[in-house]
Design a protein around this motif. Structure first.
Motif, PDB file in Angstrom:
ATOM      1  N   HIS A  93      48.935  24.086  41.876  1.00 45.07           N
ATOM      2  CA  HIS A  93      48.174  25.067  43.042  1.00 45.07           C
ATOM      3  C   HIS A  93      48.338  26.390  42.471  1.00 45.07           C
ATOM      4  N   ILE A  94      46.937  26.697  42.424  1.00 52.00           N
ATOM      5  CA  ILE A  94      46.764  28.301  41.990  1.00 52.00           C
ATOM      6  C   ILE A  94      46.004  29.197  42.777  1.00 52.00           C
ATOM      7  N   GLY A  95      46.554  30.297  43.214  1.00 55.04           N
ATOM      8  CA  GLY A  95      45.944  31.288  43.935  1.00 55.04           C
ATOM      9  C   GLY A  95      45.277  32.297  42.958  1.00 55.04           C
ATOM     10  N   VAL A  96      44.110  32.650  43.288  1.00 54.40           N
ATOM     11  CA  VAL A  96      43.126  33.677  42.784  1.00 54.40           C
ATOM     12  C   VAL A  96      42.630  34.866  43.557  1.00 54.40           C
ATOM     13  N   GLY A  97      42.706  35.934  43.117  1.00 51.93           N
ATOM     14  CA  GLY A  97      41.796  37.032  43.754  1.00 51.93           C
ATOM     15  C   GLY A  97      40.247  36.849  43.684  1.00 51.93           C
ATOM     16  N   GLU A  98      39.679  37.132  45.077  1.00 52.21           N
ATOM     17  CA  GLU A  98      38.365  36.547  45.166  1.00 52.21           C
ATOM     18  C   GLU A  98      37.435  37.297  44.038  1.00 52.21           C
ATOM     19  N   THR A  99      37.423  38.493  43.348  1.00 47.64           N
ATOM     20  CA  THR A  99      36.824  38.949  42.278  1.00 47.64           C
ATOM     21  C   THR A  99      36.911  38.162  41.118  1.00 47.64           C
ATOM     22  N   LEU A 100      38.270  37.908  40.717  1.00 43.54           N
ATOM     23  CA  LEU A 100      38.628  37.146  39.801  1.00 43.54           C
ATOM     24  C   LEU A 100      38.134  35.732  39.641  1.00 43.54           C
ATOM     25  N   CYS A 102      35.242  34.615  41.225  1.00 39.56           N
ATOM     26  CA  CYS A 102      33.986  34.689  41.236  1.00 39.56           C
ATOM     27  C   CYS A 102      33.277  35.009  39.884  1.00 39.56           C
ATOM     28  N   TYR A 103      34.058  35.939  39.103  1.00 42.45           N
ATOM     29  CA  TYR A 103      33.391  36.417  38.176  1.00 42.45           C
ATOM     30  C   TYR A 103      33.948  36.314  36.694  1.00 42.45           C
ATOM     31  N   LYS A 104      35.295  35.960  36.757  1.00 47.74           N
ATOM     32  CA  LYS A 104      36.133  35.822  35.698  1.00 47.74           C
ATOM     33  C   LYS A 104      36.686  34.493  35.306  1.00 47.74           C
ATOM     34  N   LEU A 105      37.041  33.835  36.492  1.00 48.02           N
ATOM     35  CA  LEU A 105      37.609  32.528  36.228  1.00 48.02           C
ATOM     36  C   LEU A 105      36.672  31.178  35.977  1.00 48.02           C
ATOM     37  N   PRO A 106      35.632  31.203  36.194  1.00 48.31           N
ATOM     38  CA  PRO A 106      34.816  30.134  36.026  1.00 48.31           C
ATOM     39  C   PRO A 106      34.694  29.470  34.527  1.00 48.31           C
ATOM     40  N   PRO A 107      34.677  30.346  33.562  1.00 48.29           N
ATOM     41  CA  PRO A 107      34.838  29.604  32.096  1.00 48.29           C
ATOM     42  C   PRO A 107      36.397  28.908  31.916  1.00 48.29           C
ATOM     43  N   VAL A 108      37.392  29.583  32.505  1.00 49.73           N
ATOM     44  CA  VAL A 108      38.581  29.139  32.465  1.00 49.73           C
ATOM     45  C   VAL A 108      38.650  27.728  33.001  1.00 49.73           C
ATOM     46  N   LEU A 109      37.960  27.633  34.378  1.00 47.28           N
ATOM     47  CA  LEU A 109      38.008  26.576  35.082  1.00 47.28           C
ATOM     48  C   LEU A 109      37.394  25.411  34.537  1.00 47.28           C
ATOM     49  N   PHE A 122      44.315  22.473  43.009  1.00 47.26           N
ATOM     50  CA  PHE A 122      44.381  23.048  44.317  1.00 47.26           C
ATOM     51  C   PHE A 122      44.148  24.426  43.933  1.00 47.26           C
ATOM     52  N   LEU A 123      42.963  25.145  44.288  1.00 48.80           N
ATOM     53  CA  LEU A 123      42.481  26.421  44.034  1.00 48.80           C
ATOM     54  C   LEU A 123      42.330  27.070  45.154  1.00 48.80           C
ATOM     55  N   HIS A 124      42.927  28.252  45.685  1.00 50.41           N
ATOM     56  CA  HIS A 124      42.772  29.049  46.605  1.00 50.41           C
ATOM     57  C   HIS A 124      42.473  30.446  46.488  1.00 50.41           C
ATOM     58  N   SER A 125      41.390  30.680  47.171  1.00 49.05           N
ATOM     59  CA  SER A 125      41.023  32.422  47.068  1.00 49.05           C
ATOM     60  C   SER A 125      41.786  33.007  47.985  1.00 49.05           C
ATOM     61  N   MET A 126      42.597  34.189  47.520  1.00 51.37           N
ATOM     62  CA  MET A 126      43.694  34.720  48.180  1.00 51.37           C
ATOM     63  C   MET A 126      43.700  36.307  47.991  1.00 51.37           C
ATOM     64  N   ASN A 127      44.123  36.850  49.036  1.00 48.11           N
ATOM     65  CA  ASN A 127      44.483  38.314  48.765  1.00 48.11           C
ATOM     66  C   ASN A 127      45.705  38.696  47.821  1.00 48.11           C
ATOM     67  N   CYS A 128      45.610  39.574  47.113  1.00 49.49           N
ATOM     68  CA  CYS A 128      46.693  39.471  45.859  1.00 49.49           C
ATOM     69  C   CYS A 128      48.150  39.672  46.402  1.00 49.49           C
ATOM     70  N   LEU A 241      34.155  48.730  43.803  1.00 48.43           N
ATOM     71  CA  LEU A 241      34.690  47.549  43.300  1.00 48.43           C
ATOM     72  C   LEU A 241      34.763  47.476  41.506  1.00 48.43           C
ATOM     73  N   PRO A 242      35.357  46.327  41.026  1.00 43.64           N
ATOM     74  CA  PRO A 242      35.428  46.229  39.537  1.00 43.64           C
ATOM     75  C   PRO A 242      34.149  46.266  38.900  1.00 43.64           C
ATOM     76  N   ARG A 243      34.014  46.868  37.736  1.00 44.29           N
ATOM     77  CA  ARG A 243      32.591  47.030  37.189  1.00 44.29           C
ATOM     78  C   ARG A 243      32.188  45.562  36.815  1.00 44.29           C
ATOM     79  N   PHE A 244      33.087  44.831  36.528  1.00 42.37           N
ATOM     80  CA  PHE A 244      32.633  43.453  35.977  1.00 42.37           C
ATOM     81  C   PHE A 244      31.936  42.594  37.381  1.00 42.37           C
ATOM     82  N   SER A 245      32.250  42.970  38.486  1.00 40.03           N
ATOM     83  CA  SER A 245      31.705  42.353  39.708  1.00 40.03           C
ATOM     84  C   SER A 245      30.252  42.841  40.000  1.00 40.03           C
ATOM     85  N   VAL A 246      29.849  44.057  39.582  1.00 32.98           N
ATOM     86  CA  VAL A 246      28.756  44.569  39.892  1.00 32.98           C
ATOM     87  C   VAL A 246      27.576  44.596  38.404  1.00 32.98           C
ATOM     88  N   GLU A 247      28.151  44.023  37.255  1.00 31.95           N
ATOM     89  CA  GLU A 247      27.331  44.378  35.936  1.00 31.95           C
ATOM     90  C   GLU A 247      26.063  44.222  35.950  1.00 31.95           C
TER      91      GLU A 247
END
Length: 294
Positions: A93-100, A102-109, A122-128, A241-247
């Motif tokens: 069971h893993i909780g992940v911040g939304e920006t991470l 959407c934009y950083k975790l797909p290659p990991v997953l 079990f992946l959960h998009s959550m507030n940090c 927003l983090p720069r990576f999310s609007v690159e």
């Protein structure tokens, strides 16, 4: 003592009530009550008491929590010992911040699923802040979130991943109308579009506005980063927003950066777990991939 009684006790603690525990475990509420009664009888201690219309933990019940966690963690280790560990079987069971997420975790997953095809993720998009709290109470196995939430104490094992700049962005038209976010003591009639009040980026930028005595028109509060970006692209307001999310939008020119006087507009992504949580092969694999890829 039957293990199912301990699982029931832990589920009540996690879910916050007998009725929610019954729903999660697919038991009747009378079964939950019976099992807790049996556990109380075996321990010769009252674990819950009724206050108003709610059942709450007694002092003995609170003291039992770490013992139950230790027993059930040991059972989990035994299950893994029985399995062929090279196949990475089991649930995580893993909780992940939304920006991470959407934009950083797909290659990991993607790599995780390739290397652990039999795992149940079990992946959960959550507030940090929620991720931190659920790691502390043991609900999550791992969390990928931002270090700036703080409050870890010595209870969380934290693996730093990377540090990212956070920037103020708008459409070219909005920037042309309101380019100055550095001069103090001004009112700027443009909305700030961001998500919930406990969002790390929002807190950083709102503190900057307070320090500068800059007042914006109002805040539009949304729960989706793609939706926030879409509104900003369409001249509705600004966002931070983090720069990576609007690159991609910066490269295409649909969004542009607005300069600020912020001295440390950076955030650090981390992967964390509770220090007492047994590190299963799946957890170790996911942490390894995060530290390598993110």
């Amino acid at each position: 003592m039957e293990l199912k009684y301990l699982y029931t006790f832990q589920t009540i603690v996690e879910e916050g009530s007998f009725s929610k525990a019954a729903e999660k475990l697919n038991y009747t509420q009378s079964t939950i009550t019976f099992q807790i009664g049996q556990l109380e009888q075996e321990l010769s201690a009252k674990l819950f008491e009724k206050i108003g219309r709610r059942m709450v933990l007694t002092k003995a019940g609170e003291q039992l929590i770490p013992y139950v966690s230790d027993v059930l963690n040991s059972v989990e280790r035994m299950h893994c010992f029985k399995s062929d560990l090279s196949t990475y079987q089991g649930a995580i069971h893993i909780g992940v911040g939304e920006t991470l997420l959407c934009y950083k975790l797909p290659p990991v997953l993607k790599e995780f699923c390739n290397r652990a095809p039999k795992a149940r993720l079990f992946l959960h998009s959550m507030n940090c802040y929620d991720i931190r709290n659920e790691l502390l109470n043991g609900t999550l196995d791992l969390g990928v979130f931002y270090e700036e939430v703080g409050g870890f104490g010595s209870n969380l094992a934290i693996h730093p991943l990377n540090t990212y700049p956070v920037i103020l962005v708008a459409s070219p038209d909005i920037k042309a109308q309101y380019p100055d976010f550095t001069t103090p003591n001004q009112q700027i009639p443009v909305p700030f579009i961001i998500n919930e009040p406990t969002c790390i980026f929002r807190q950083i930028f709102e503190q900057y506005l307070r320090d500068k005595s800059i007042v914006l028109d109002h805040t539009i509060e949304l729960w989706s980063i793609p939706t926030i970006k879409n509104l900003v692209r369409n001249n509705v307001g600004i966002t931070f927003l983090p720069r990576f999310s609007v690159e991609k939008e910066l490269e295409s020119g649909s969004l542009v950066e607005i300069p600020t006087d912020m001295s440390t507009p950076f955030i650090t992504a981390v992967c964390g777990s509770h220090v007492n949580k047994w590190q299963s092969p799946l957890m170790k694999l996911f942490v390894e991939l995060c530290t390598t890829i993110v």
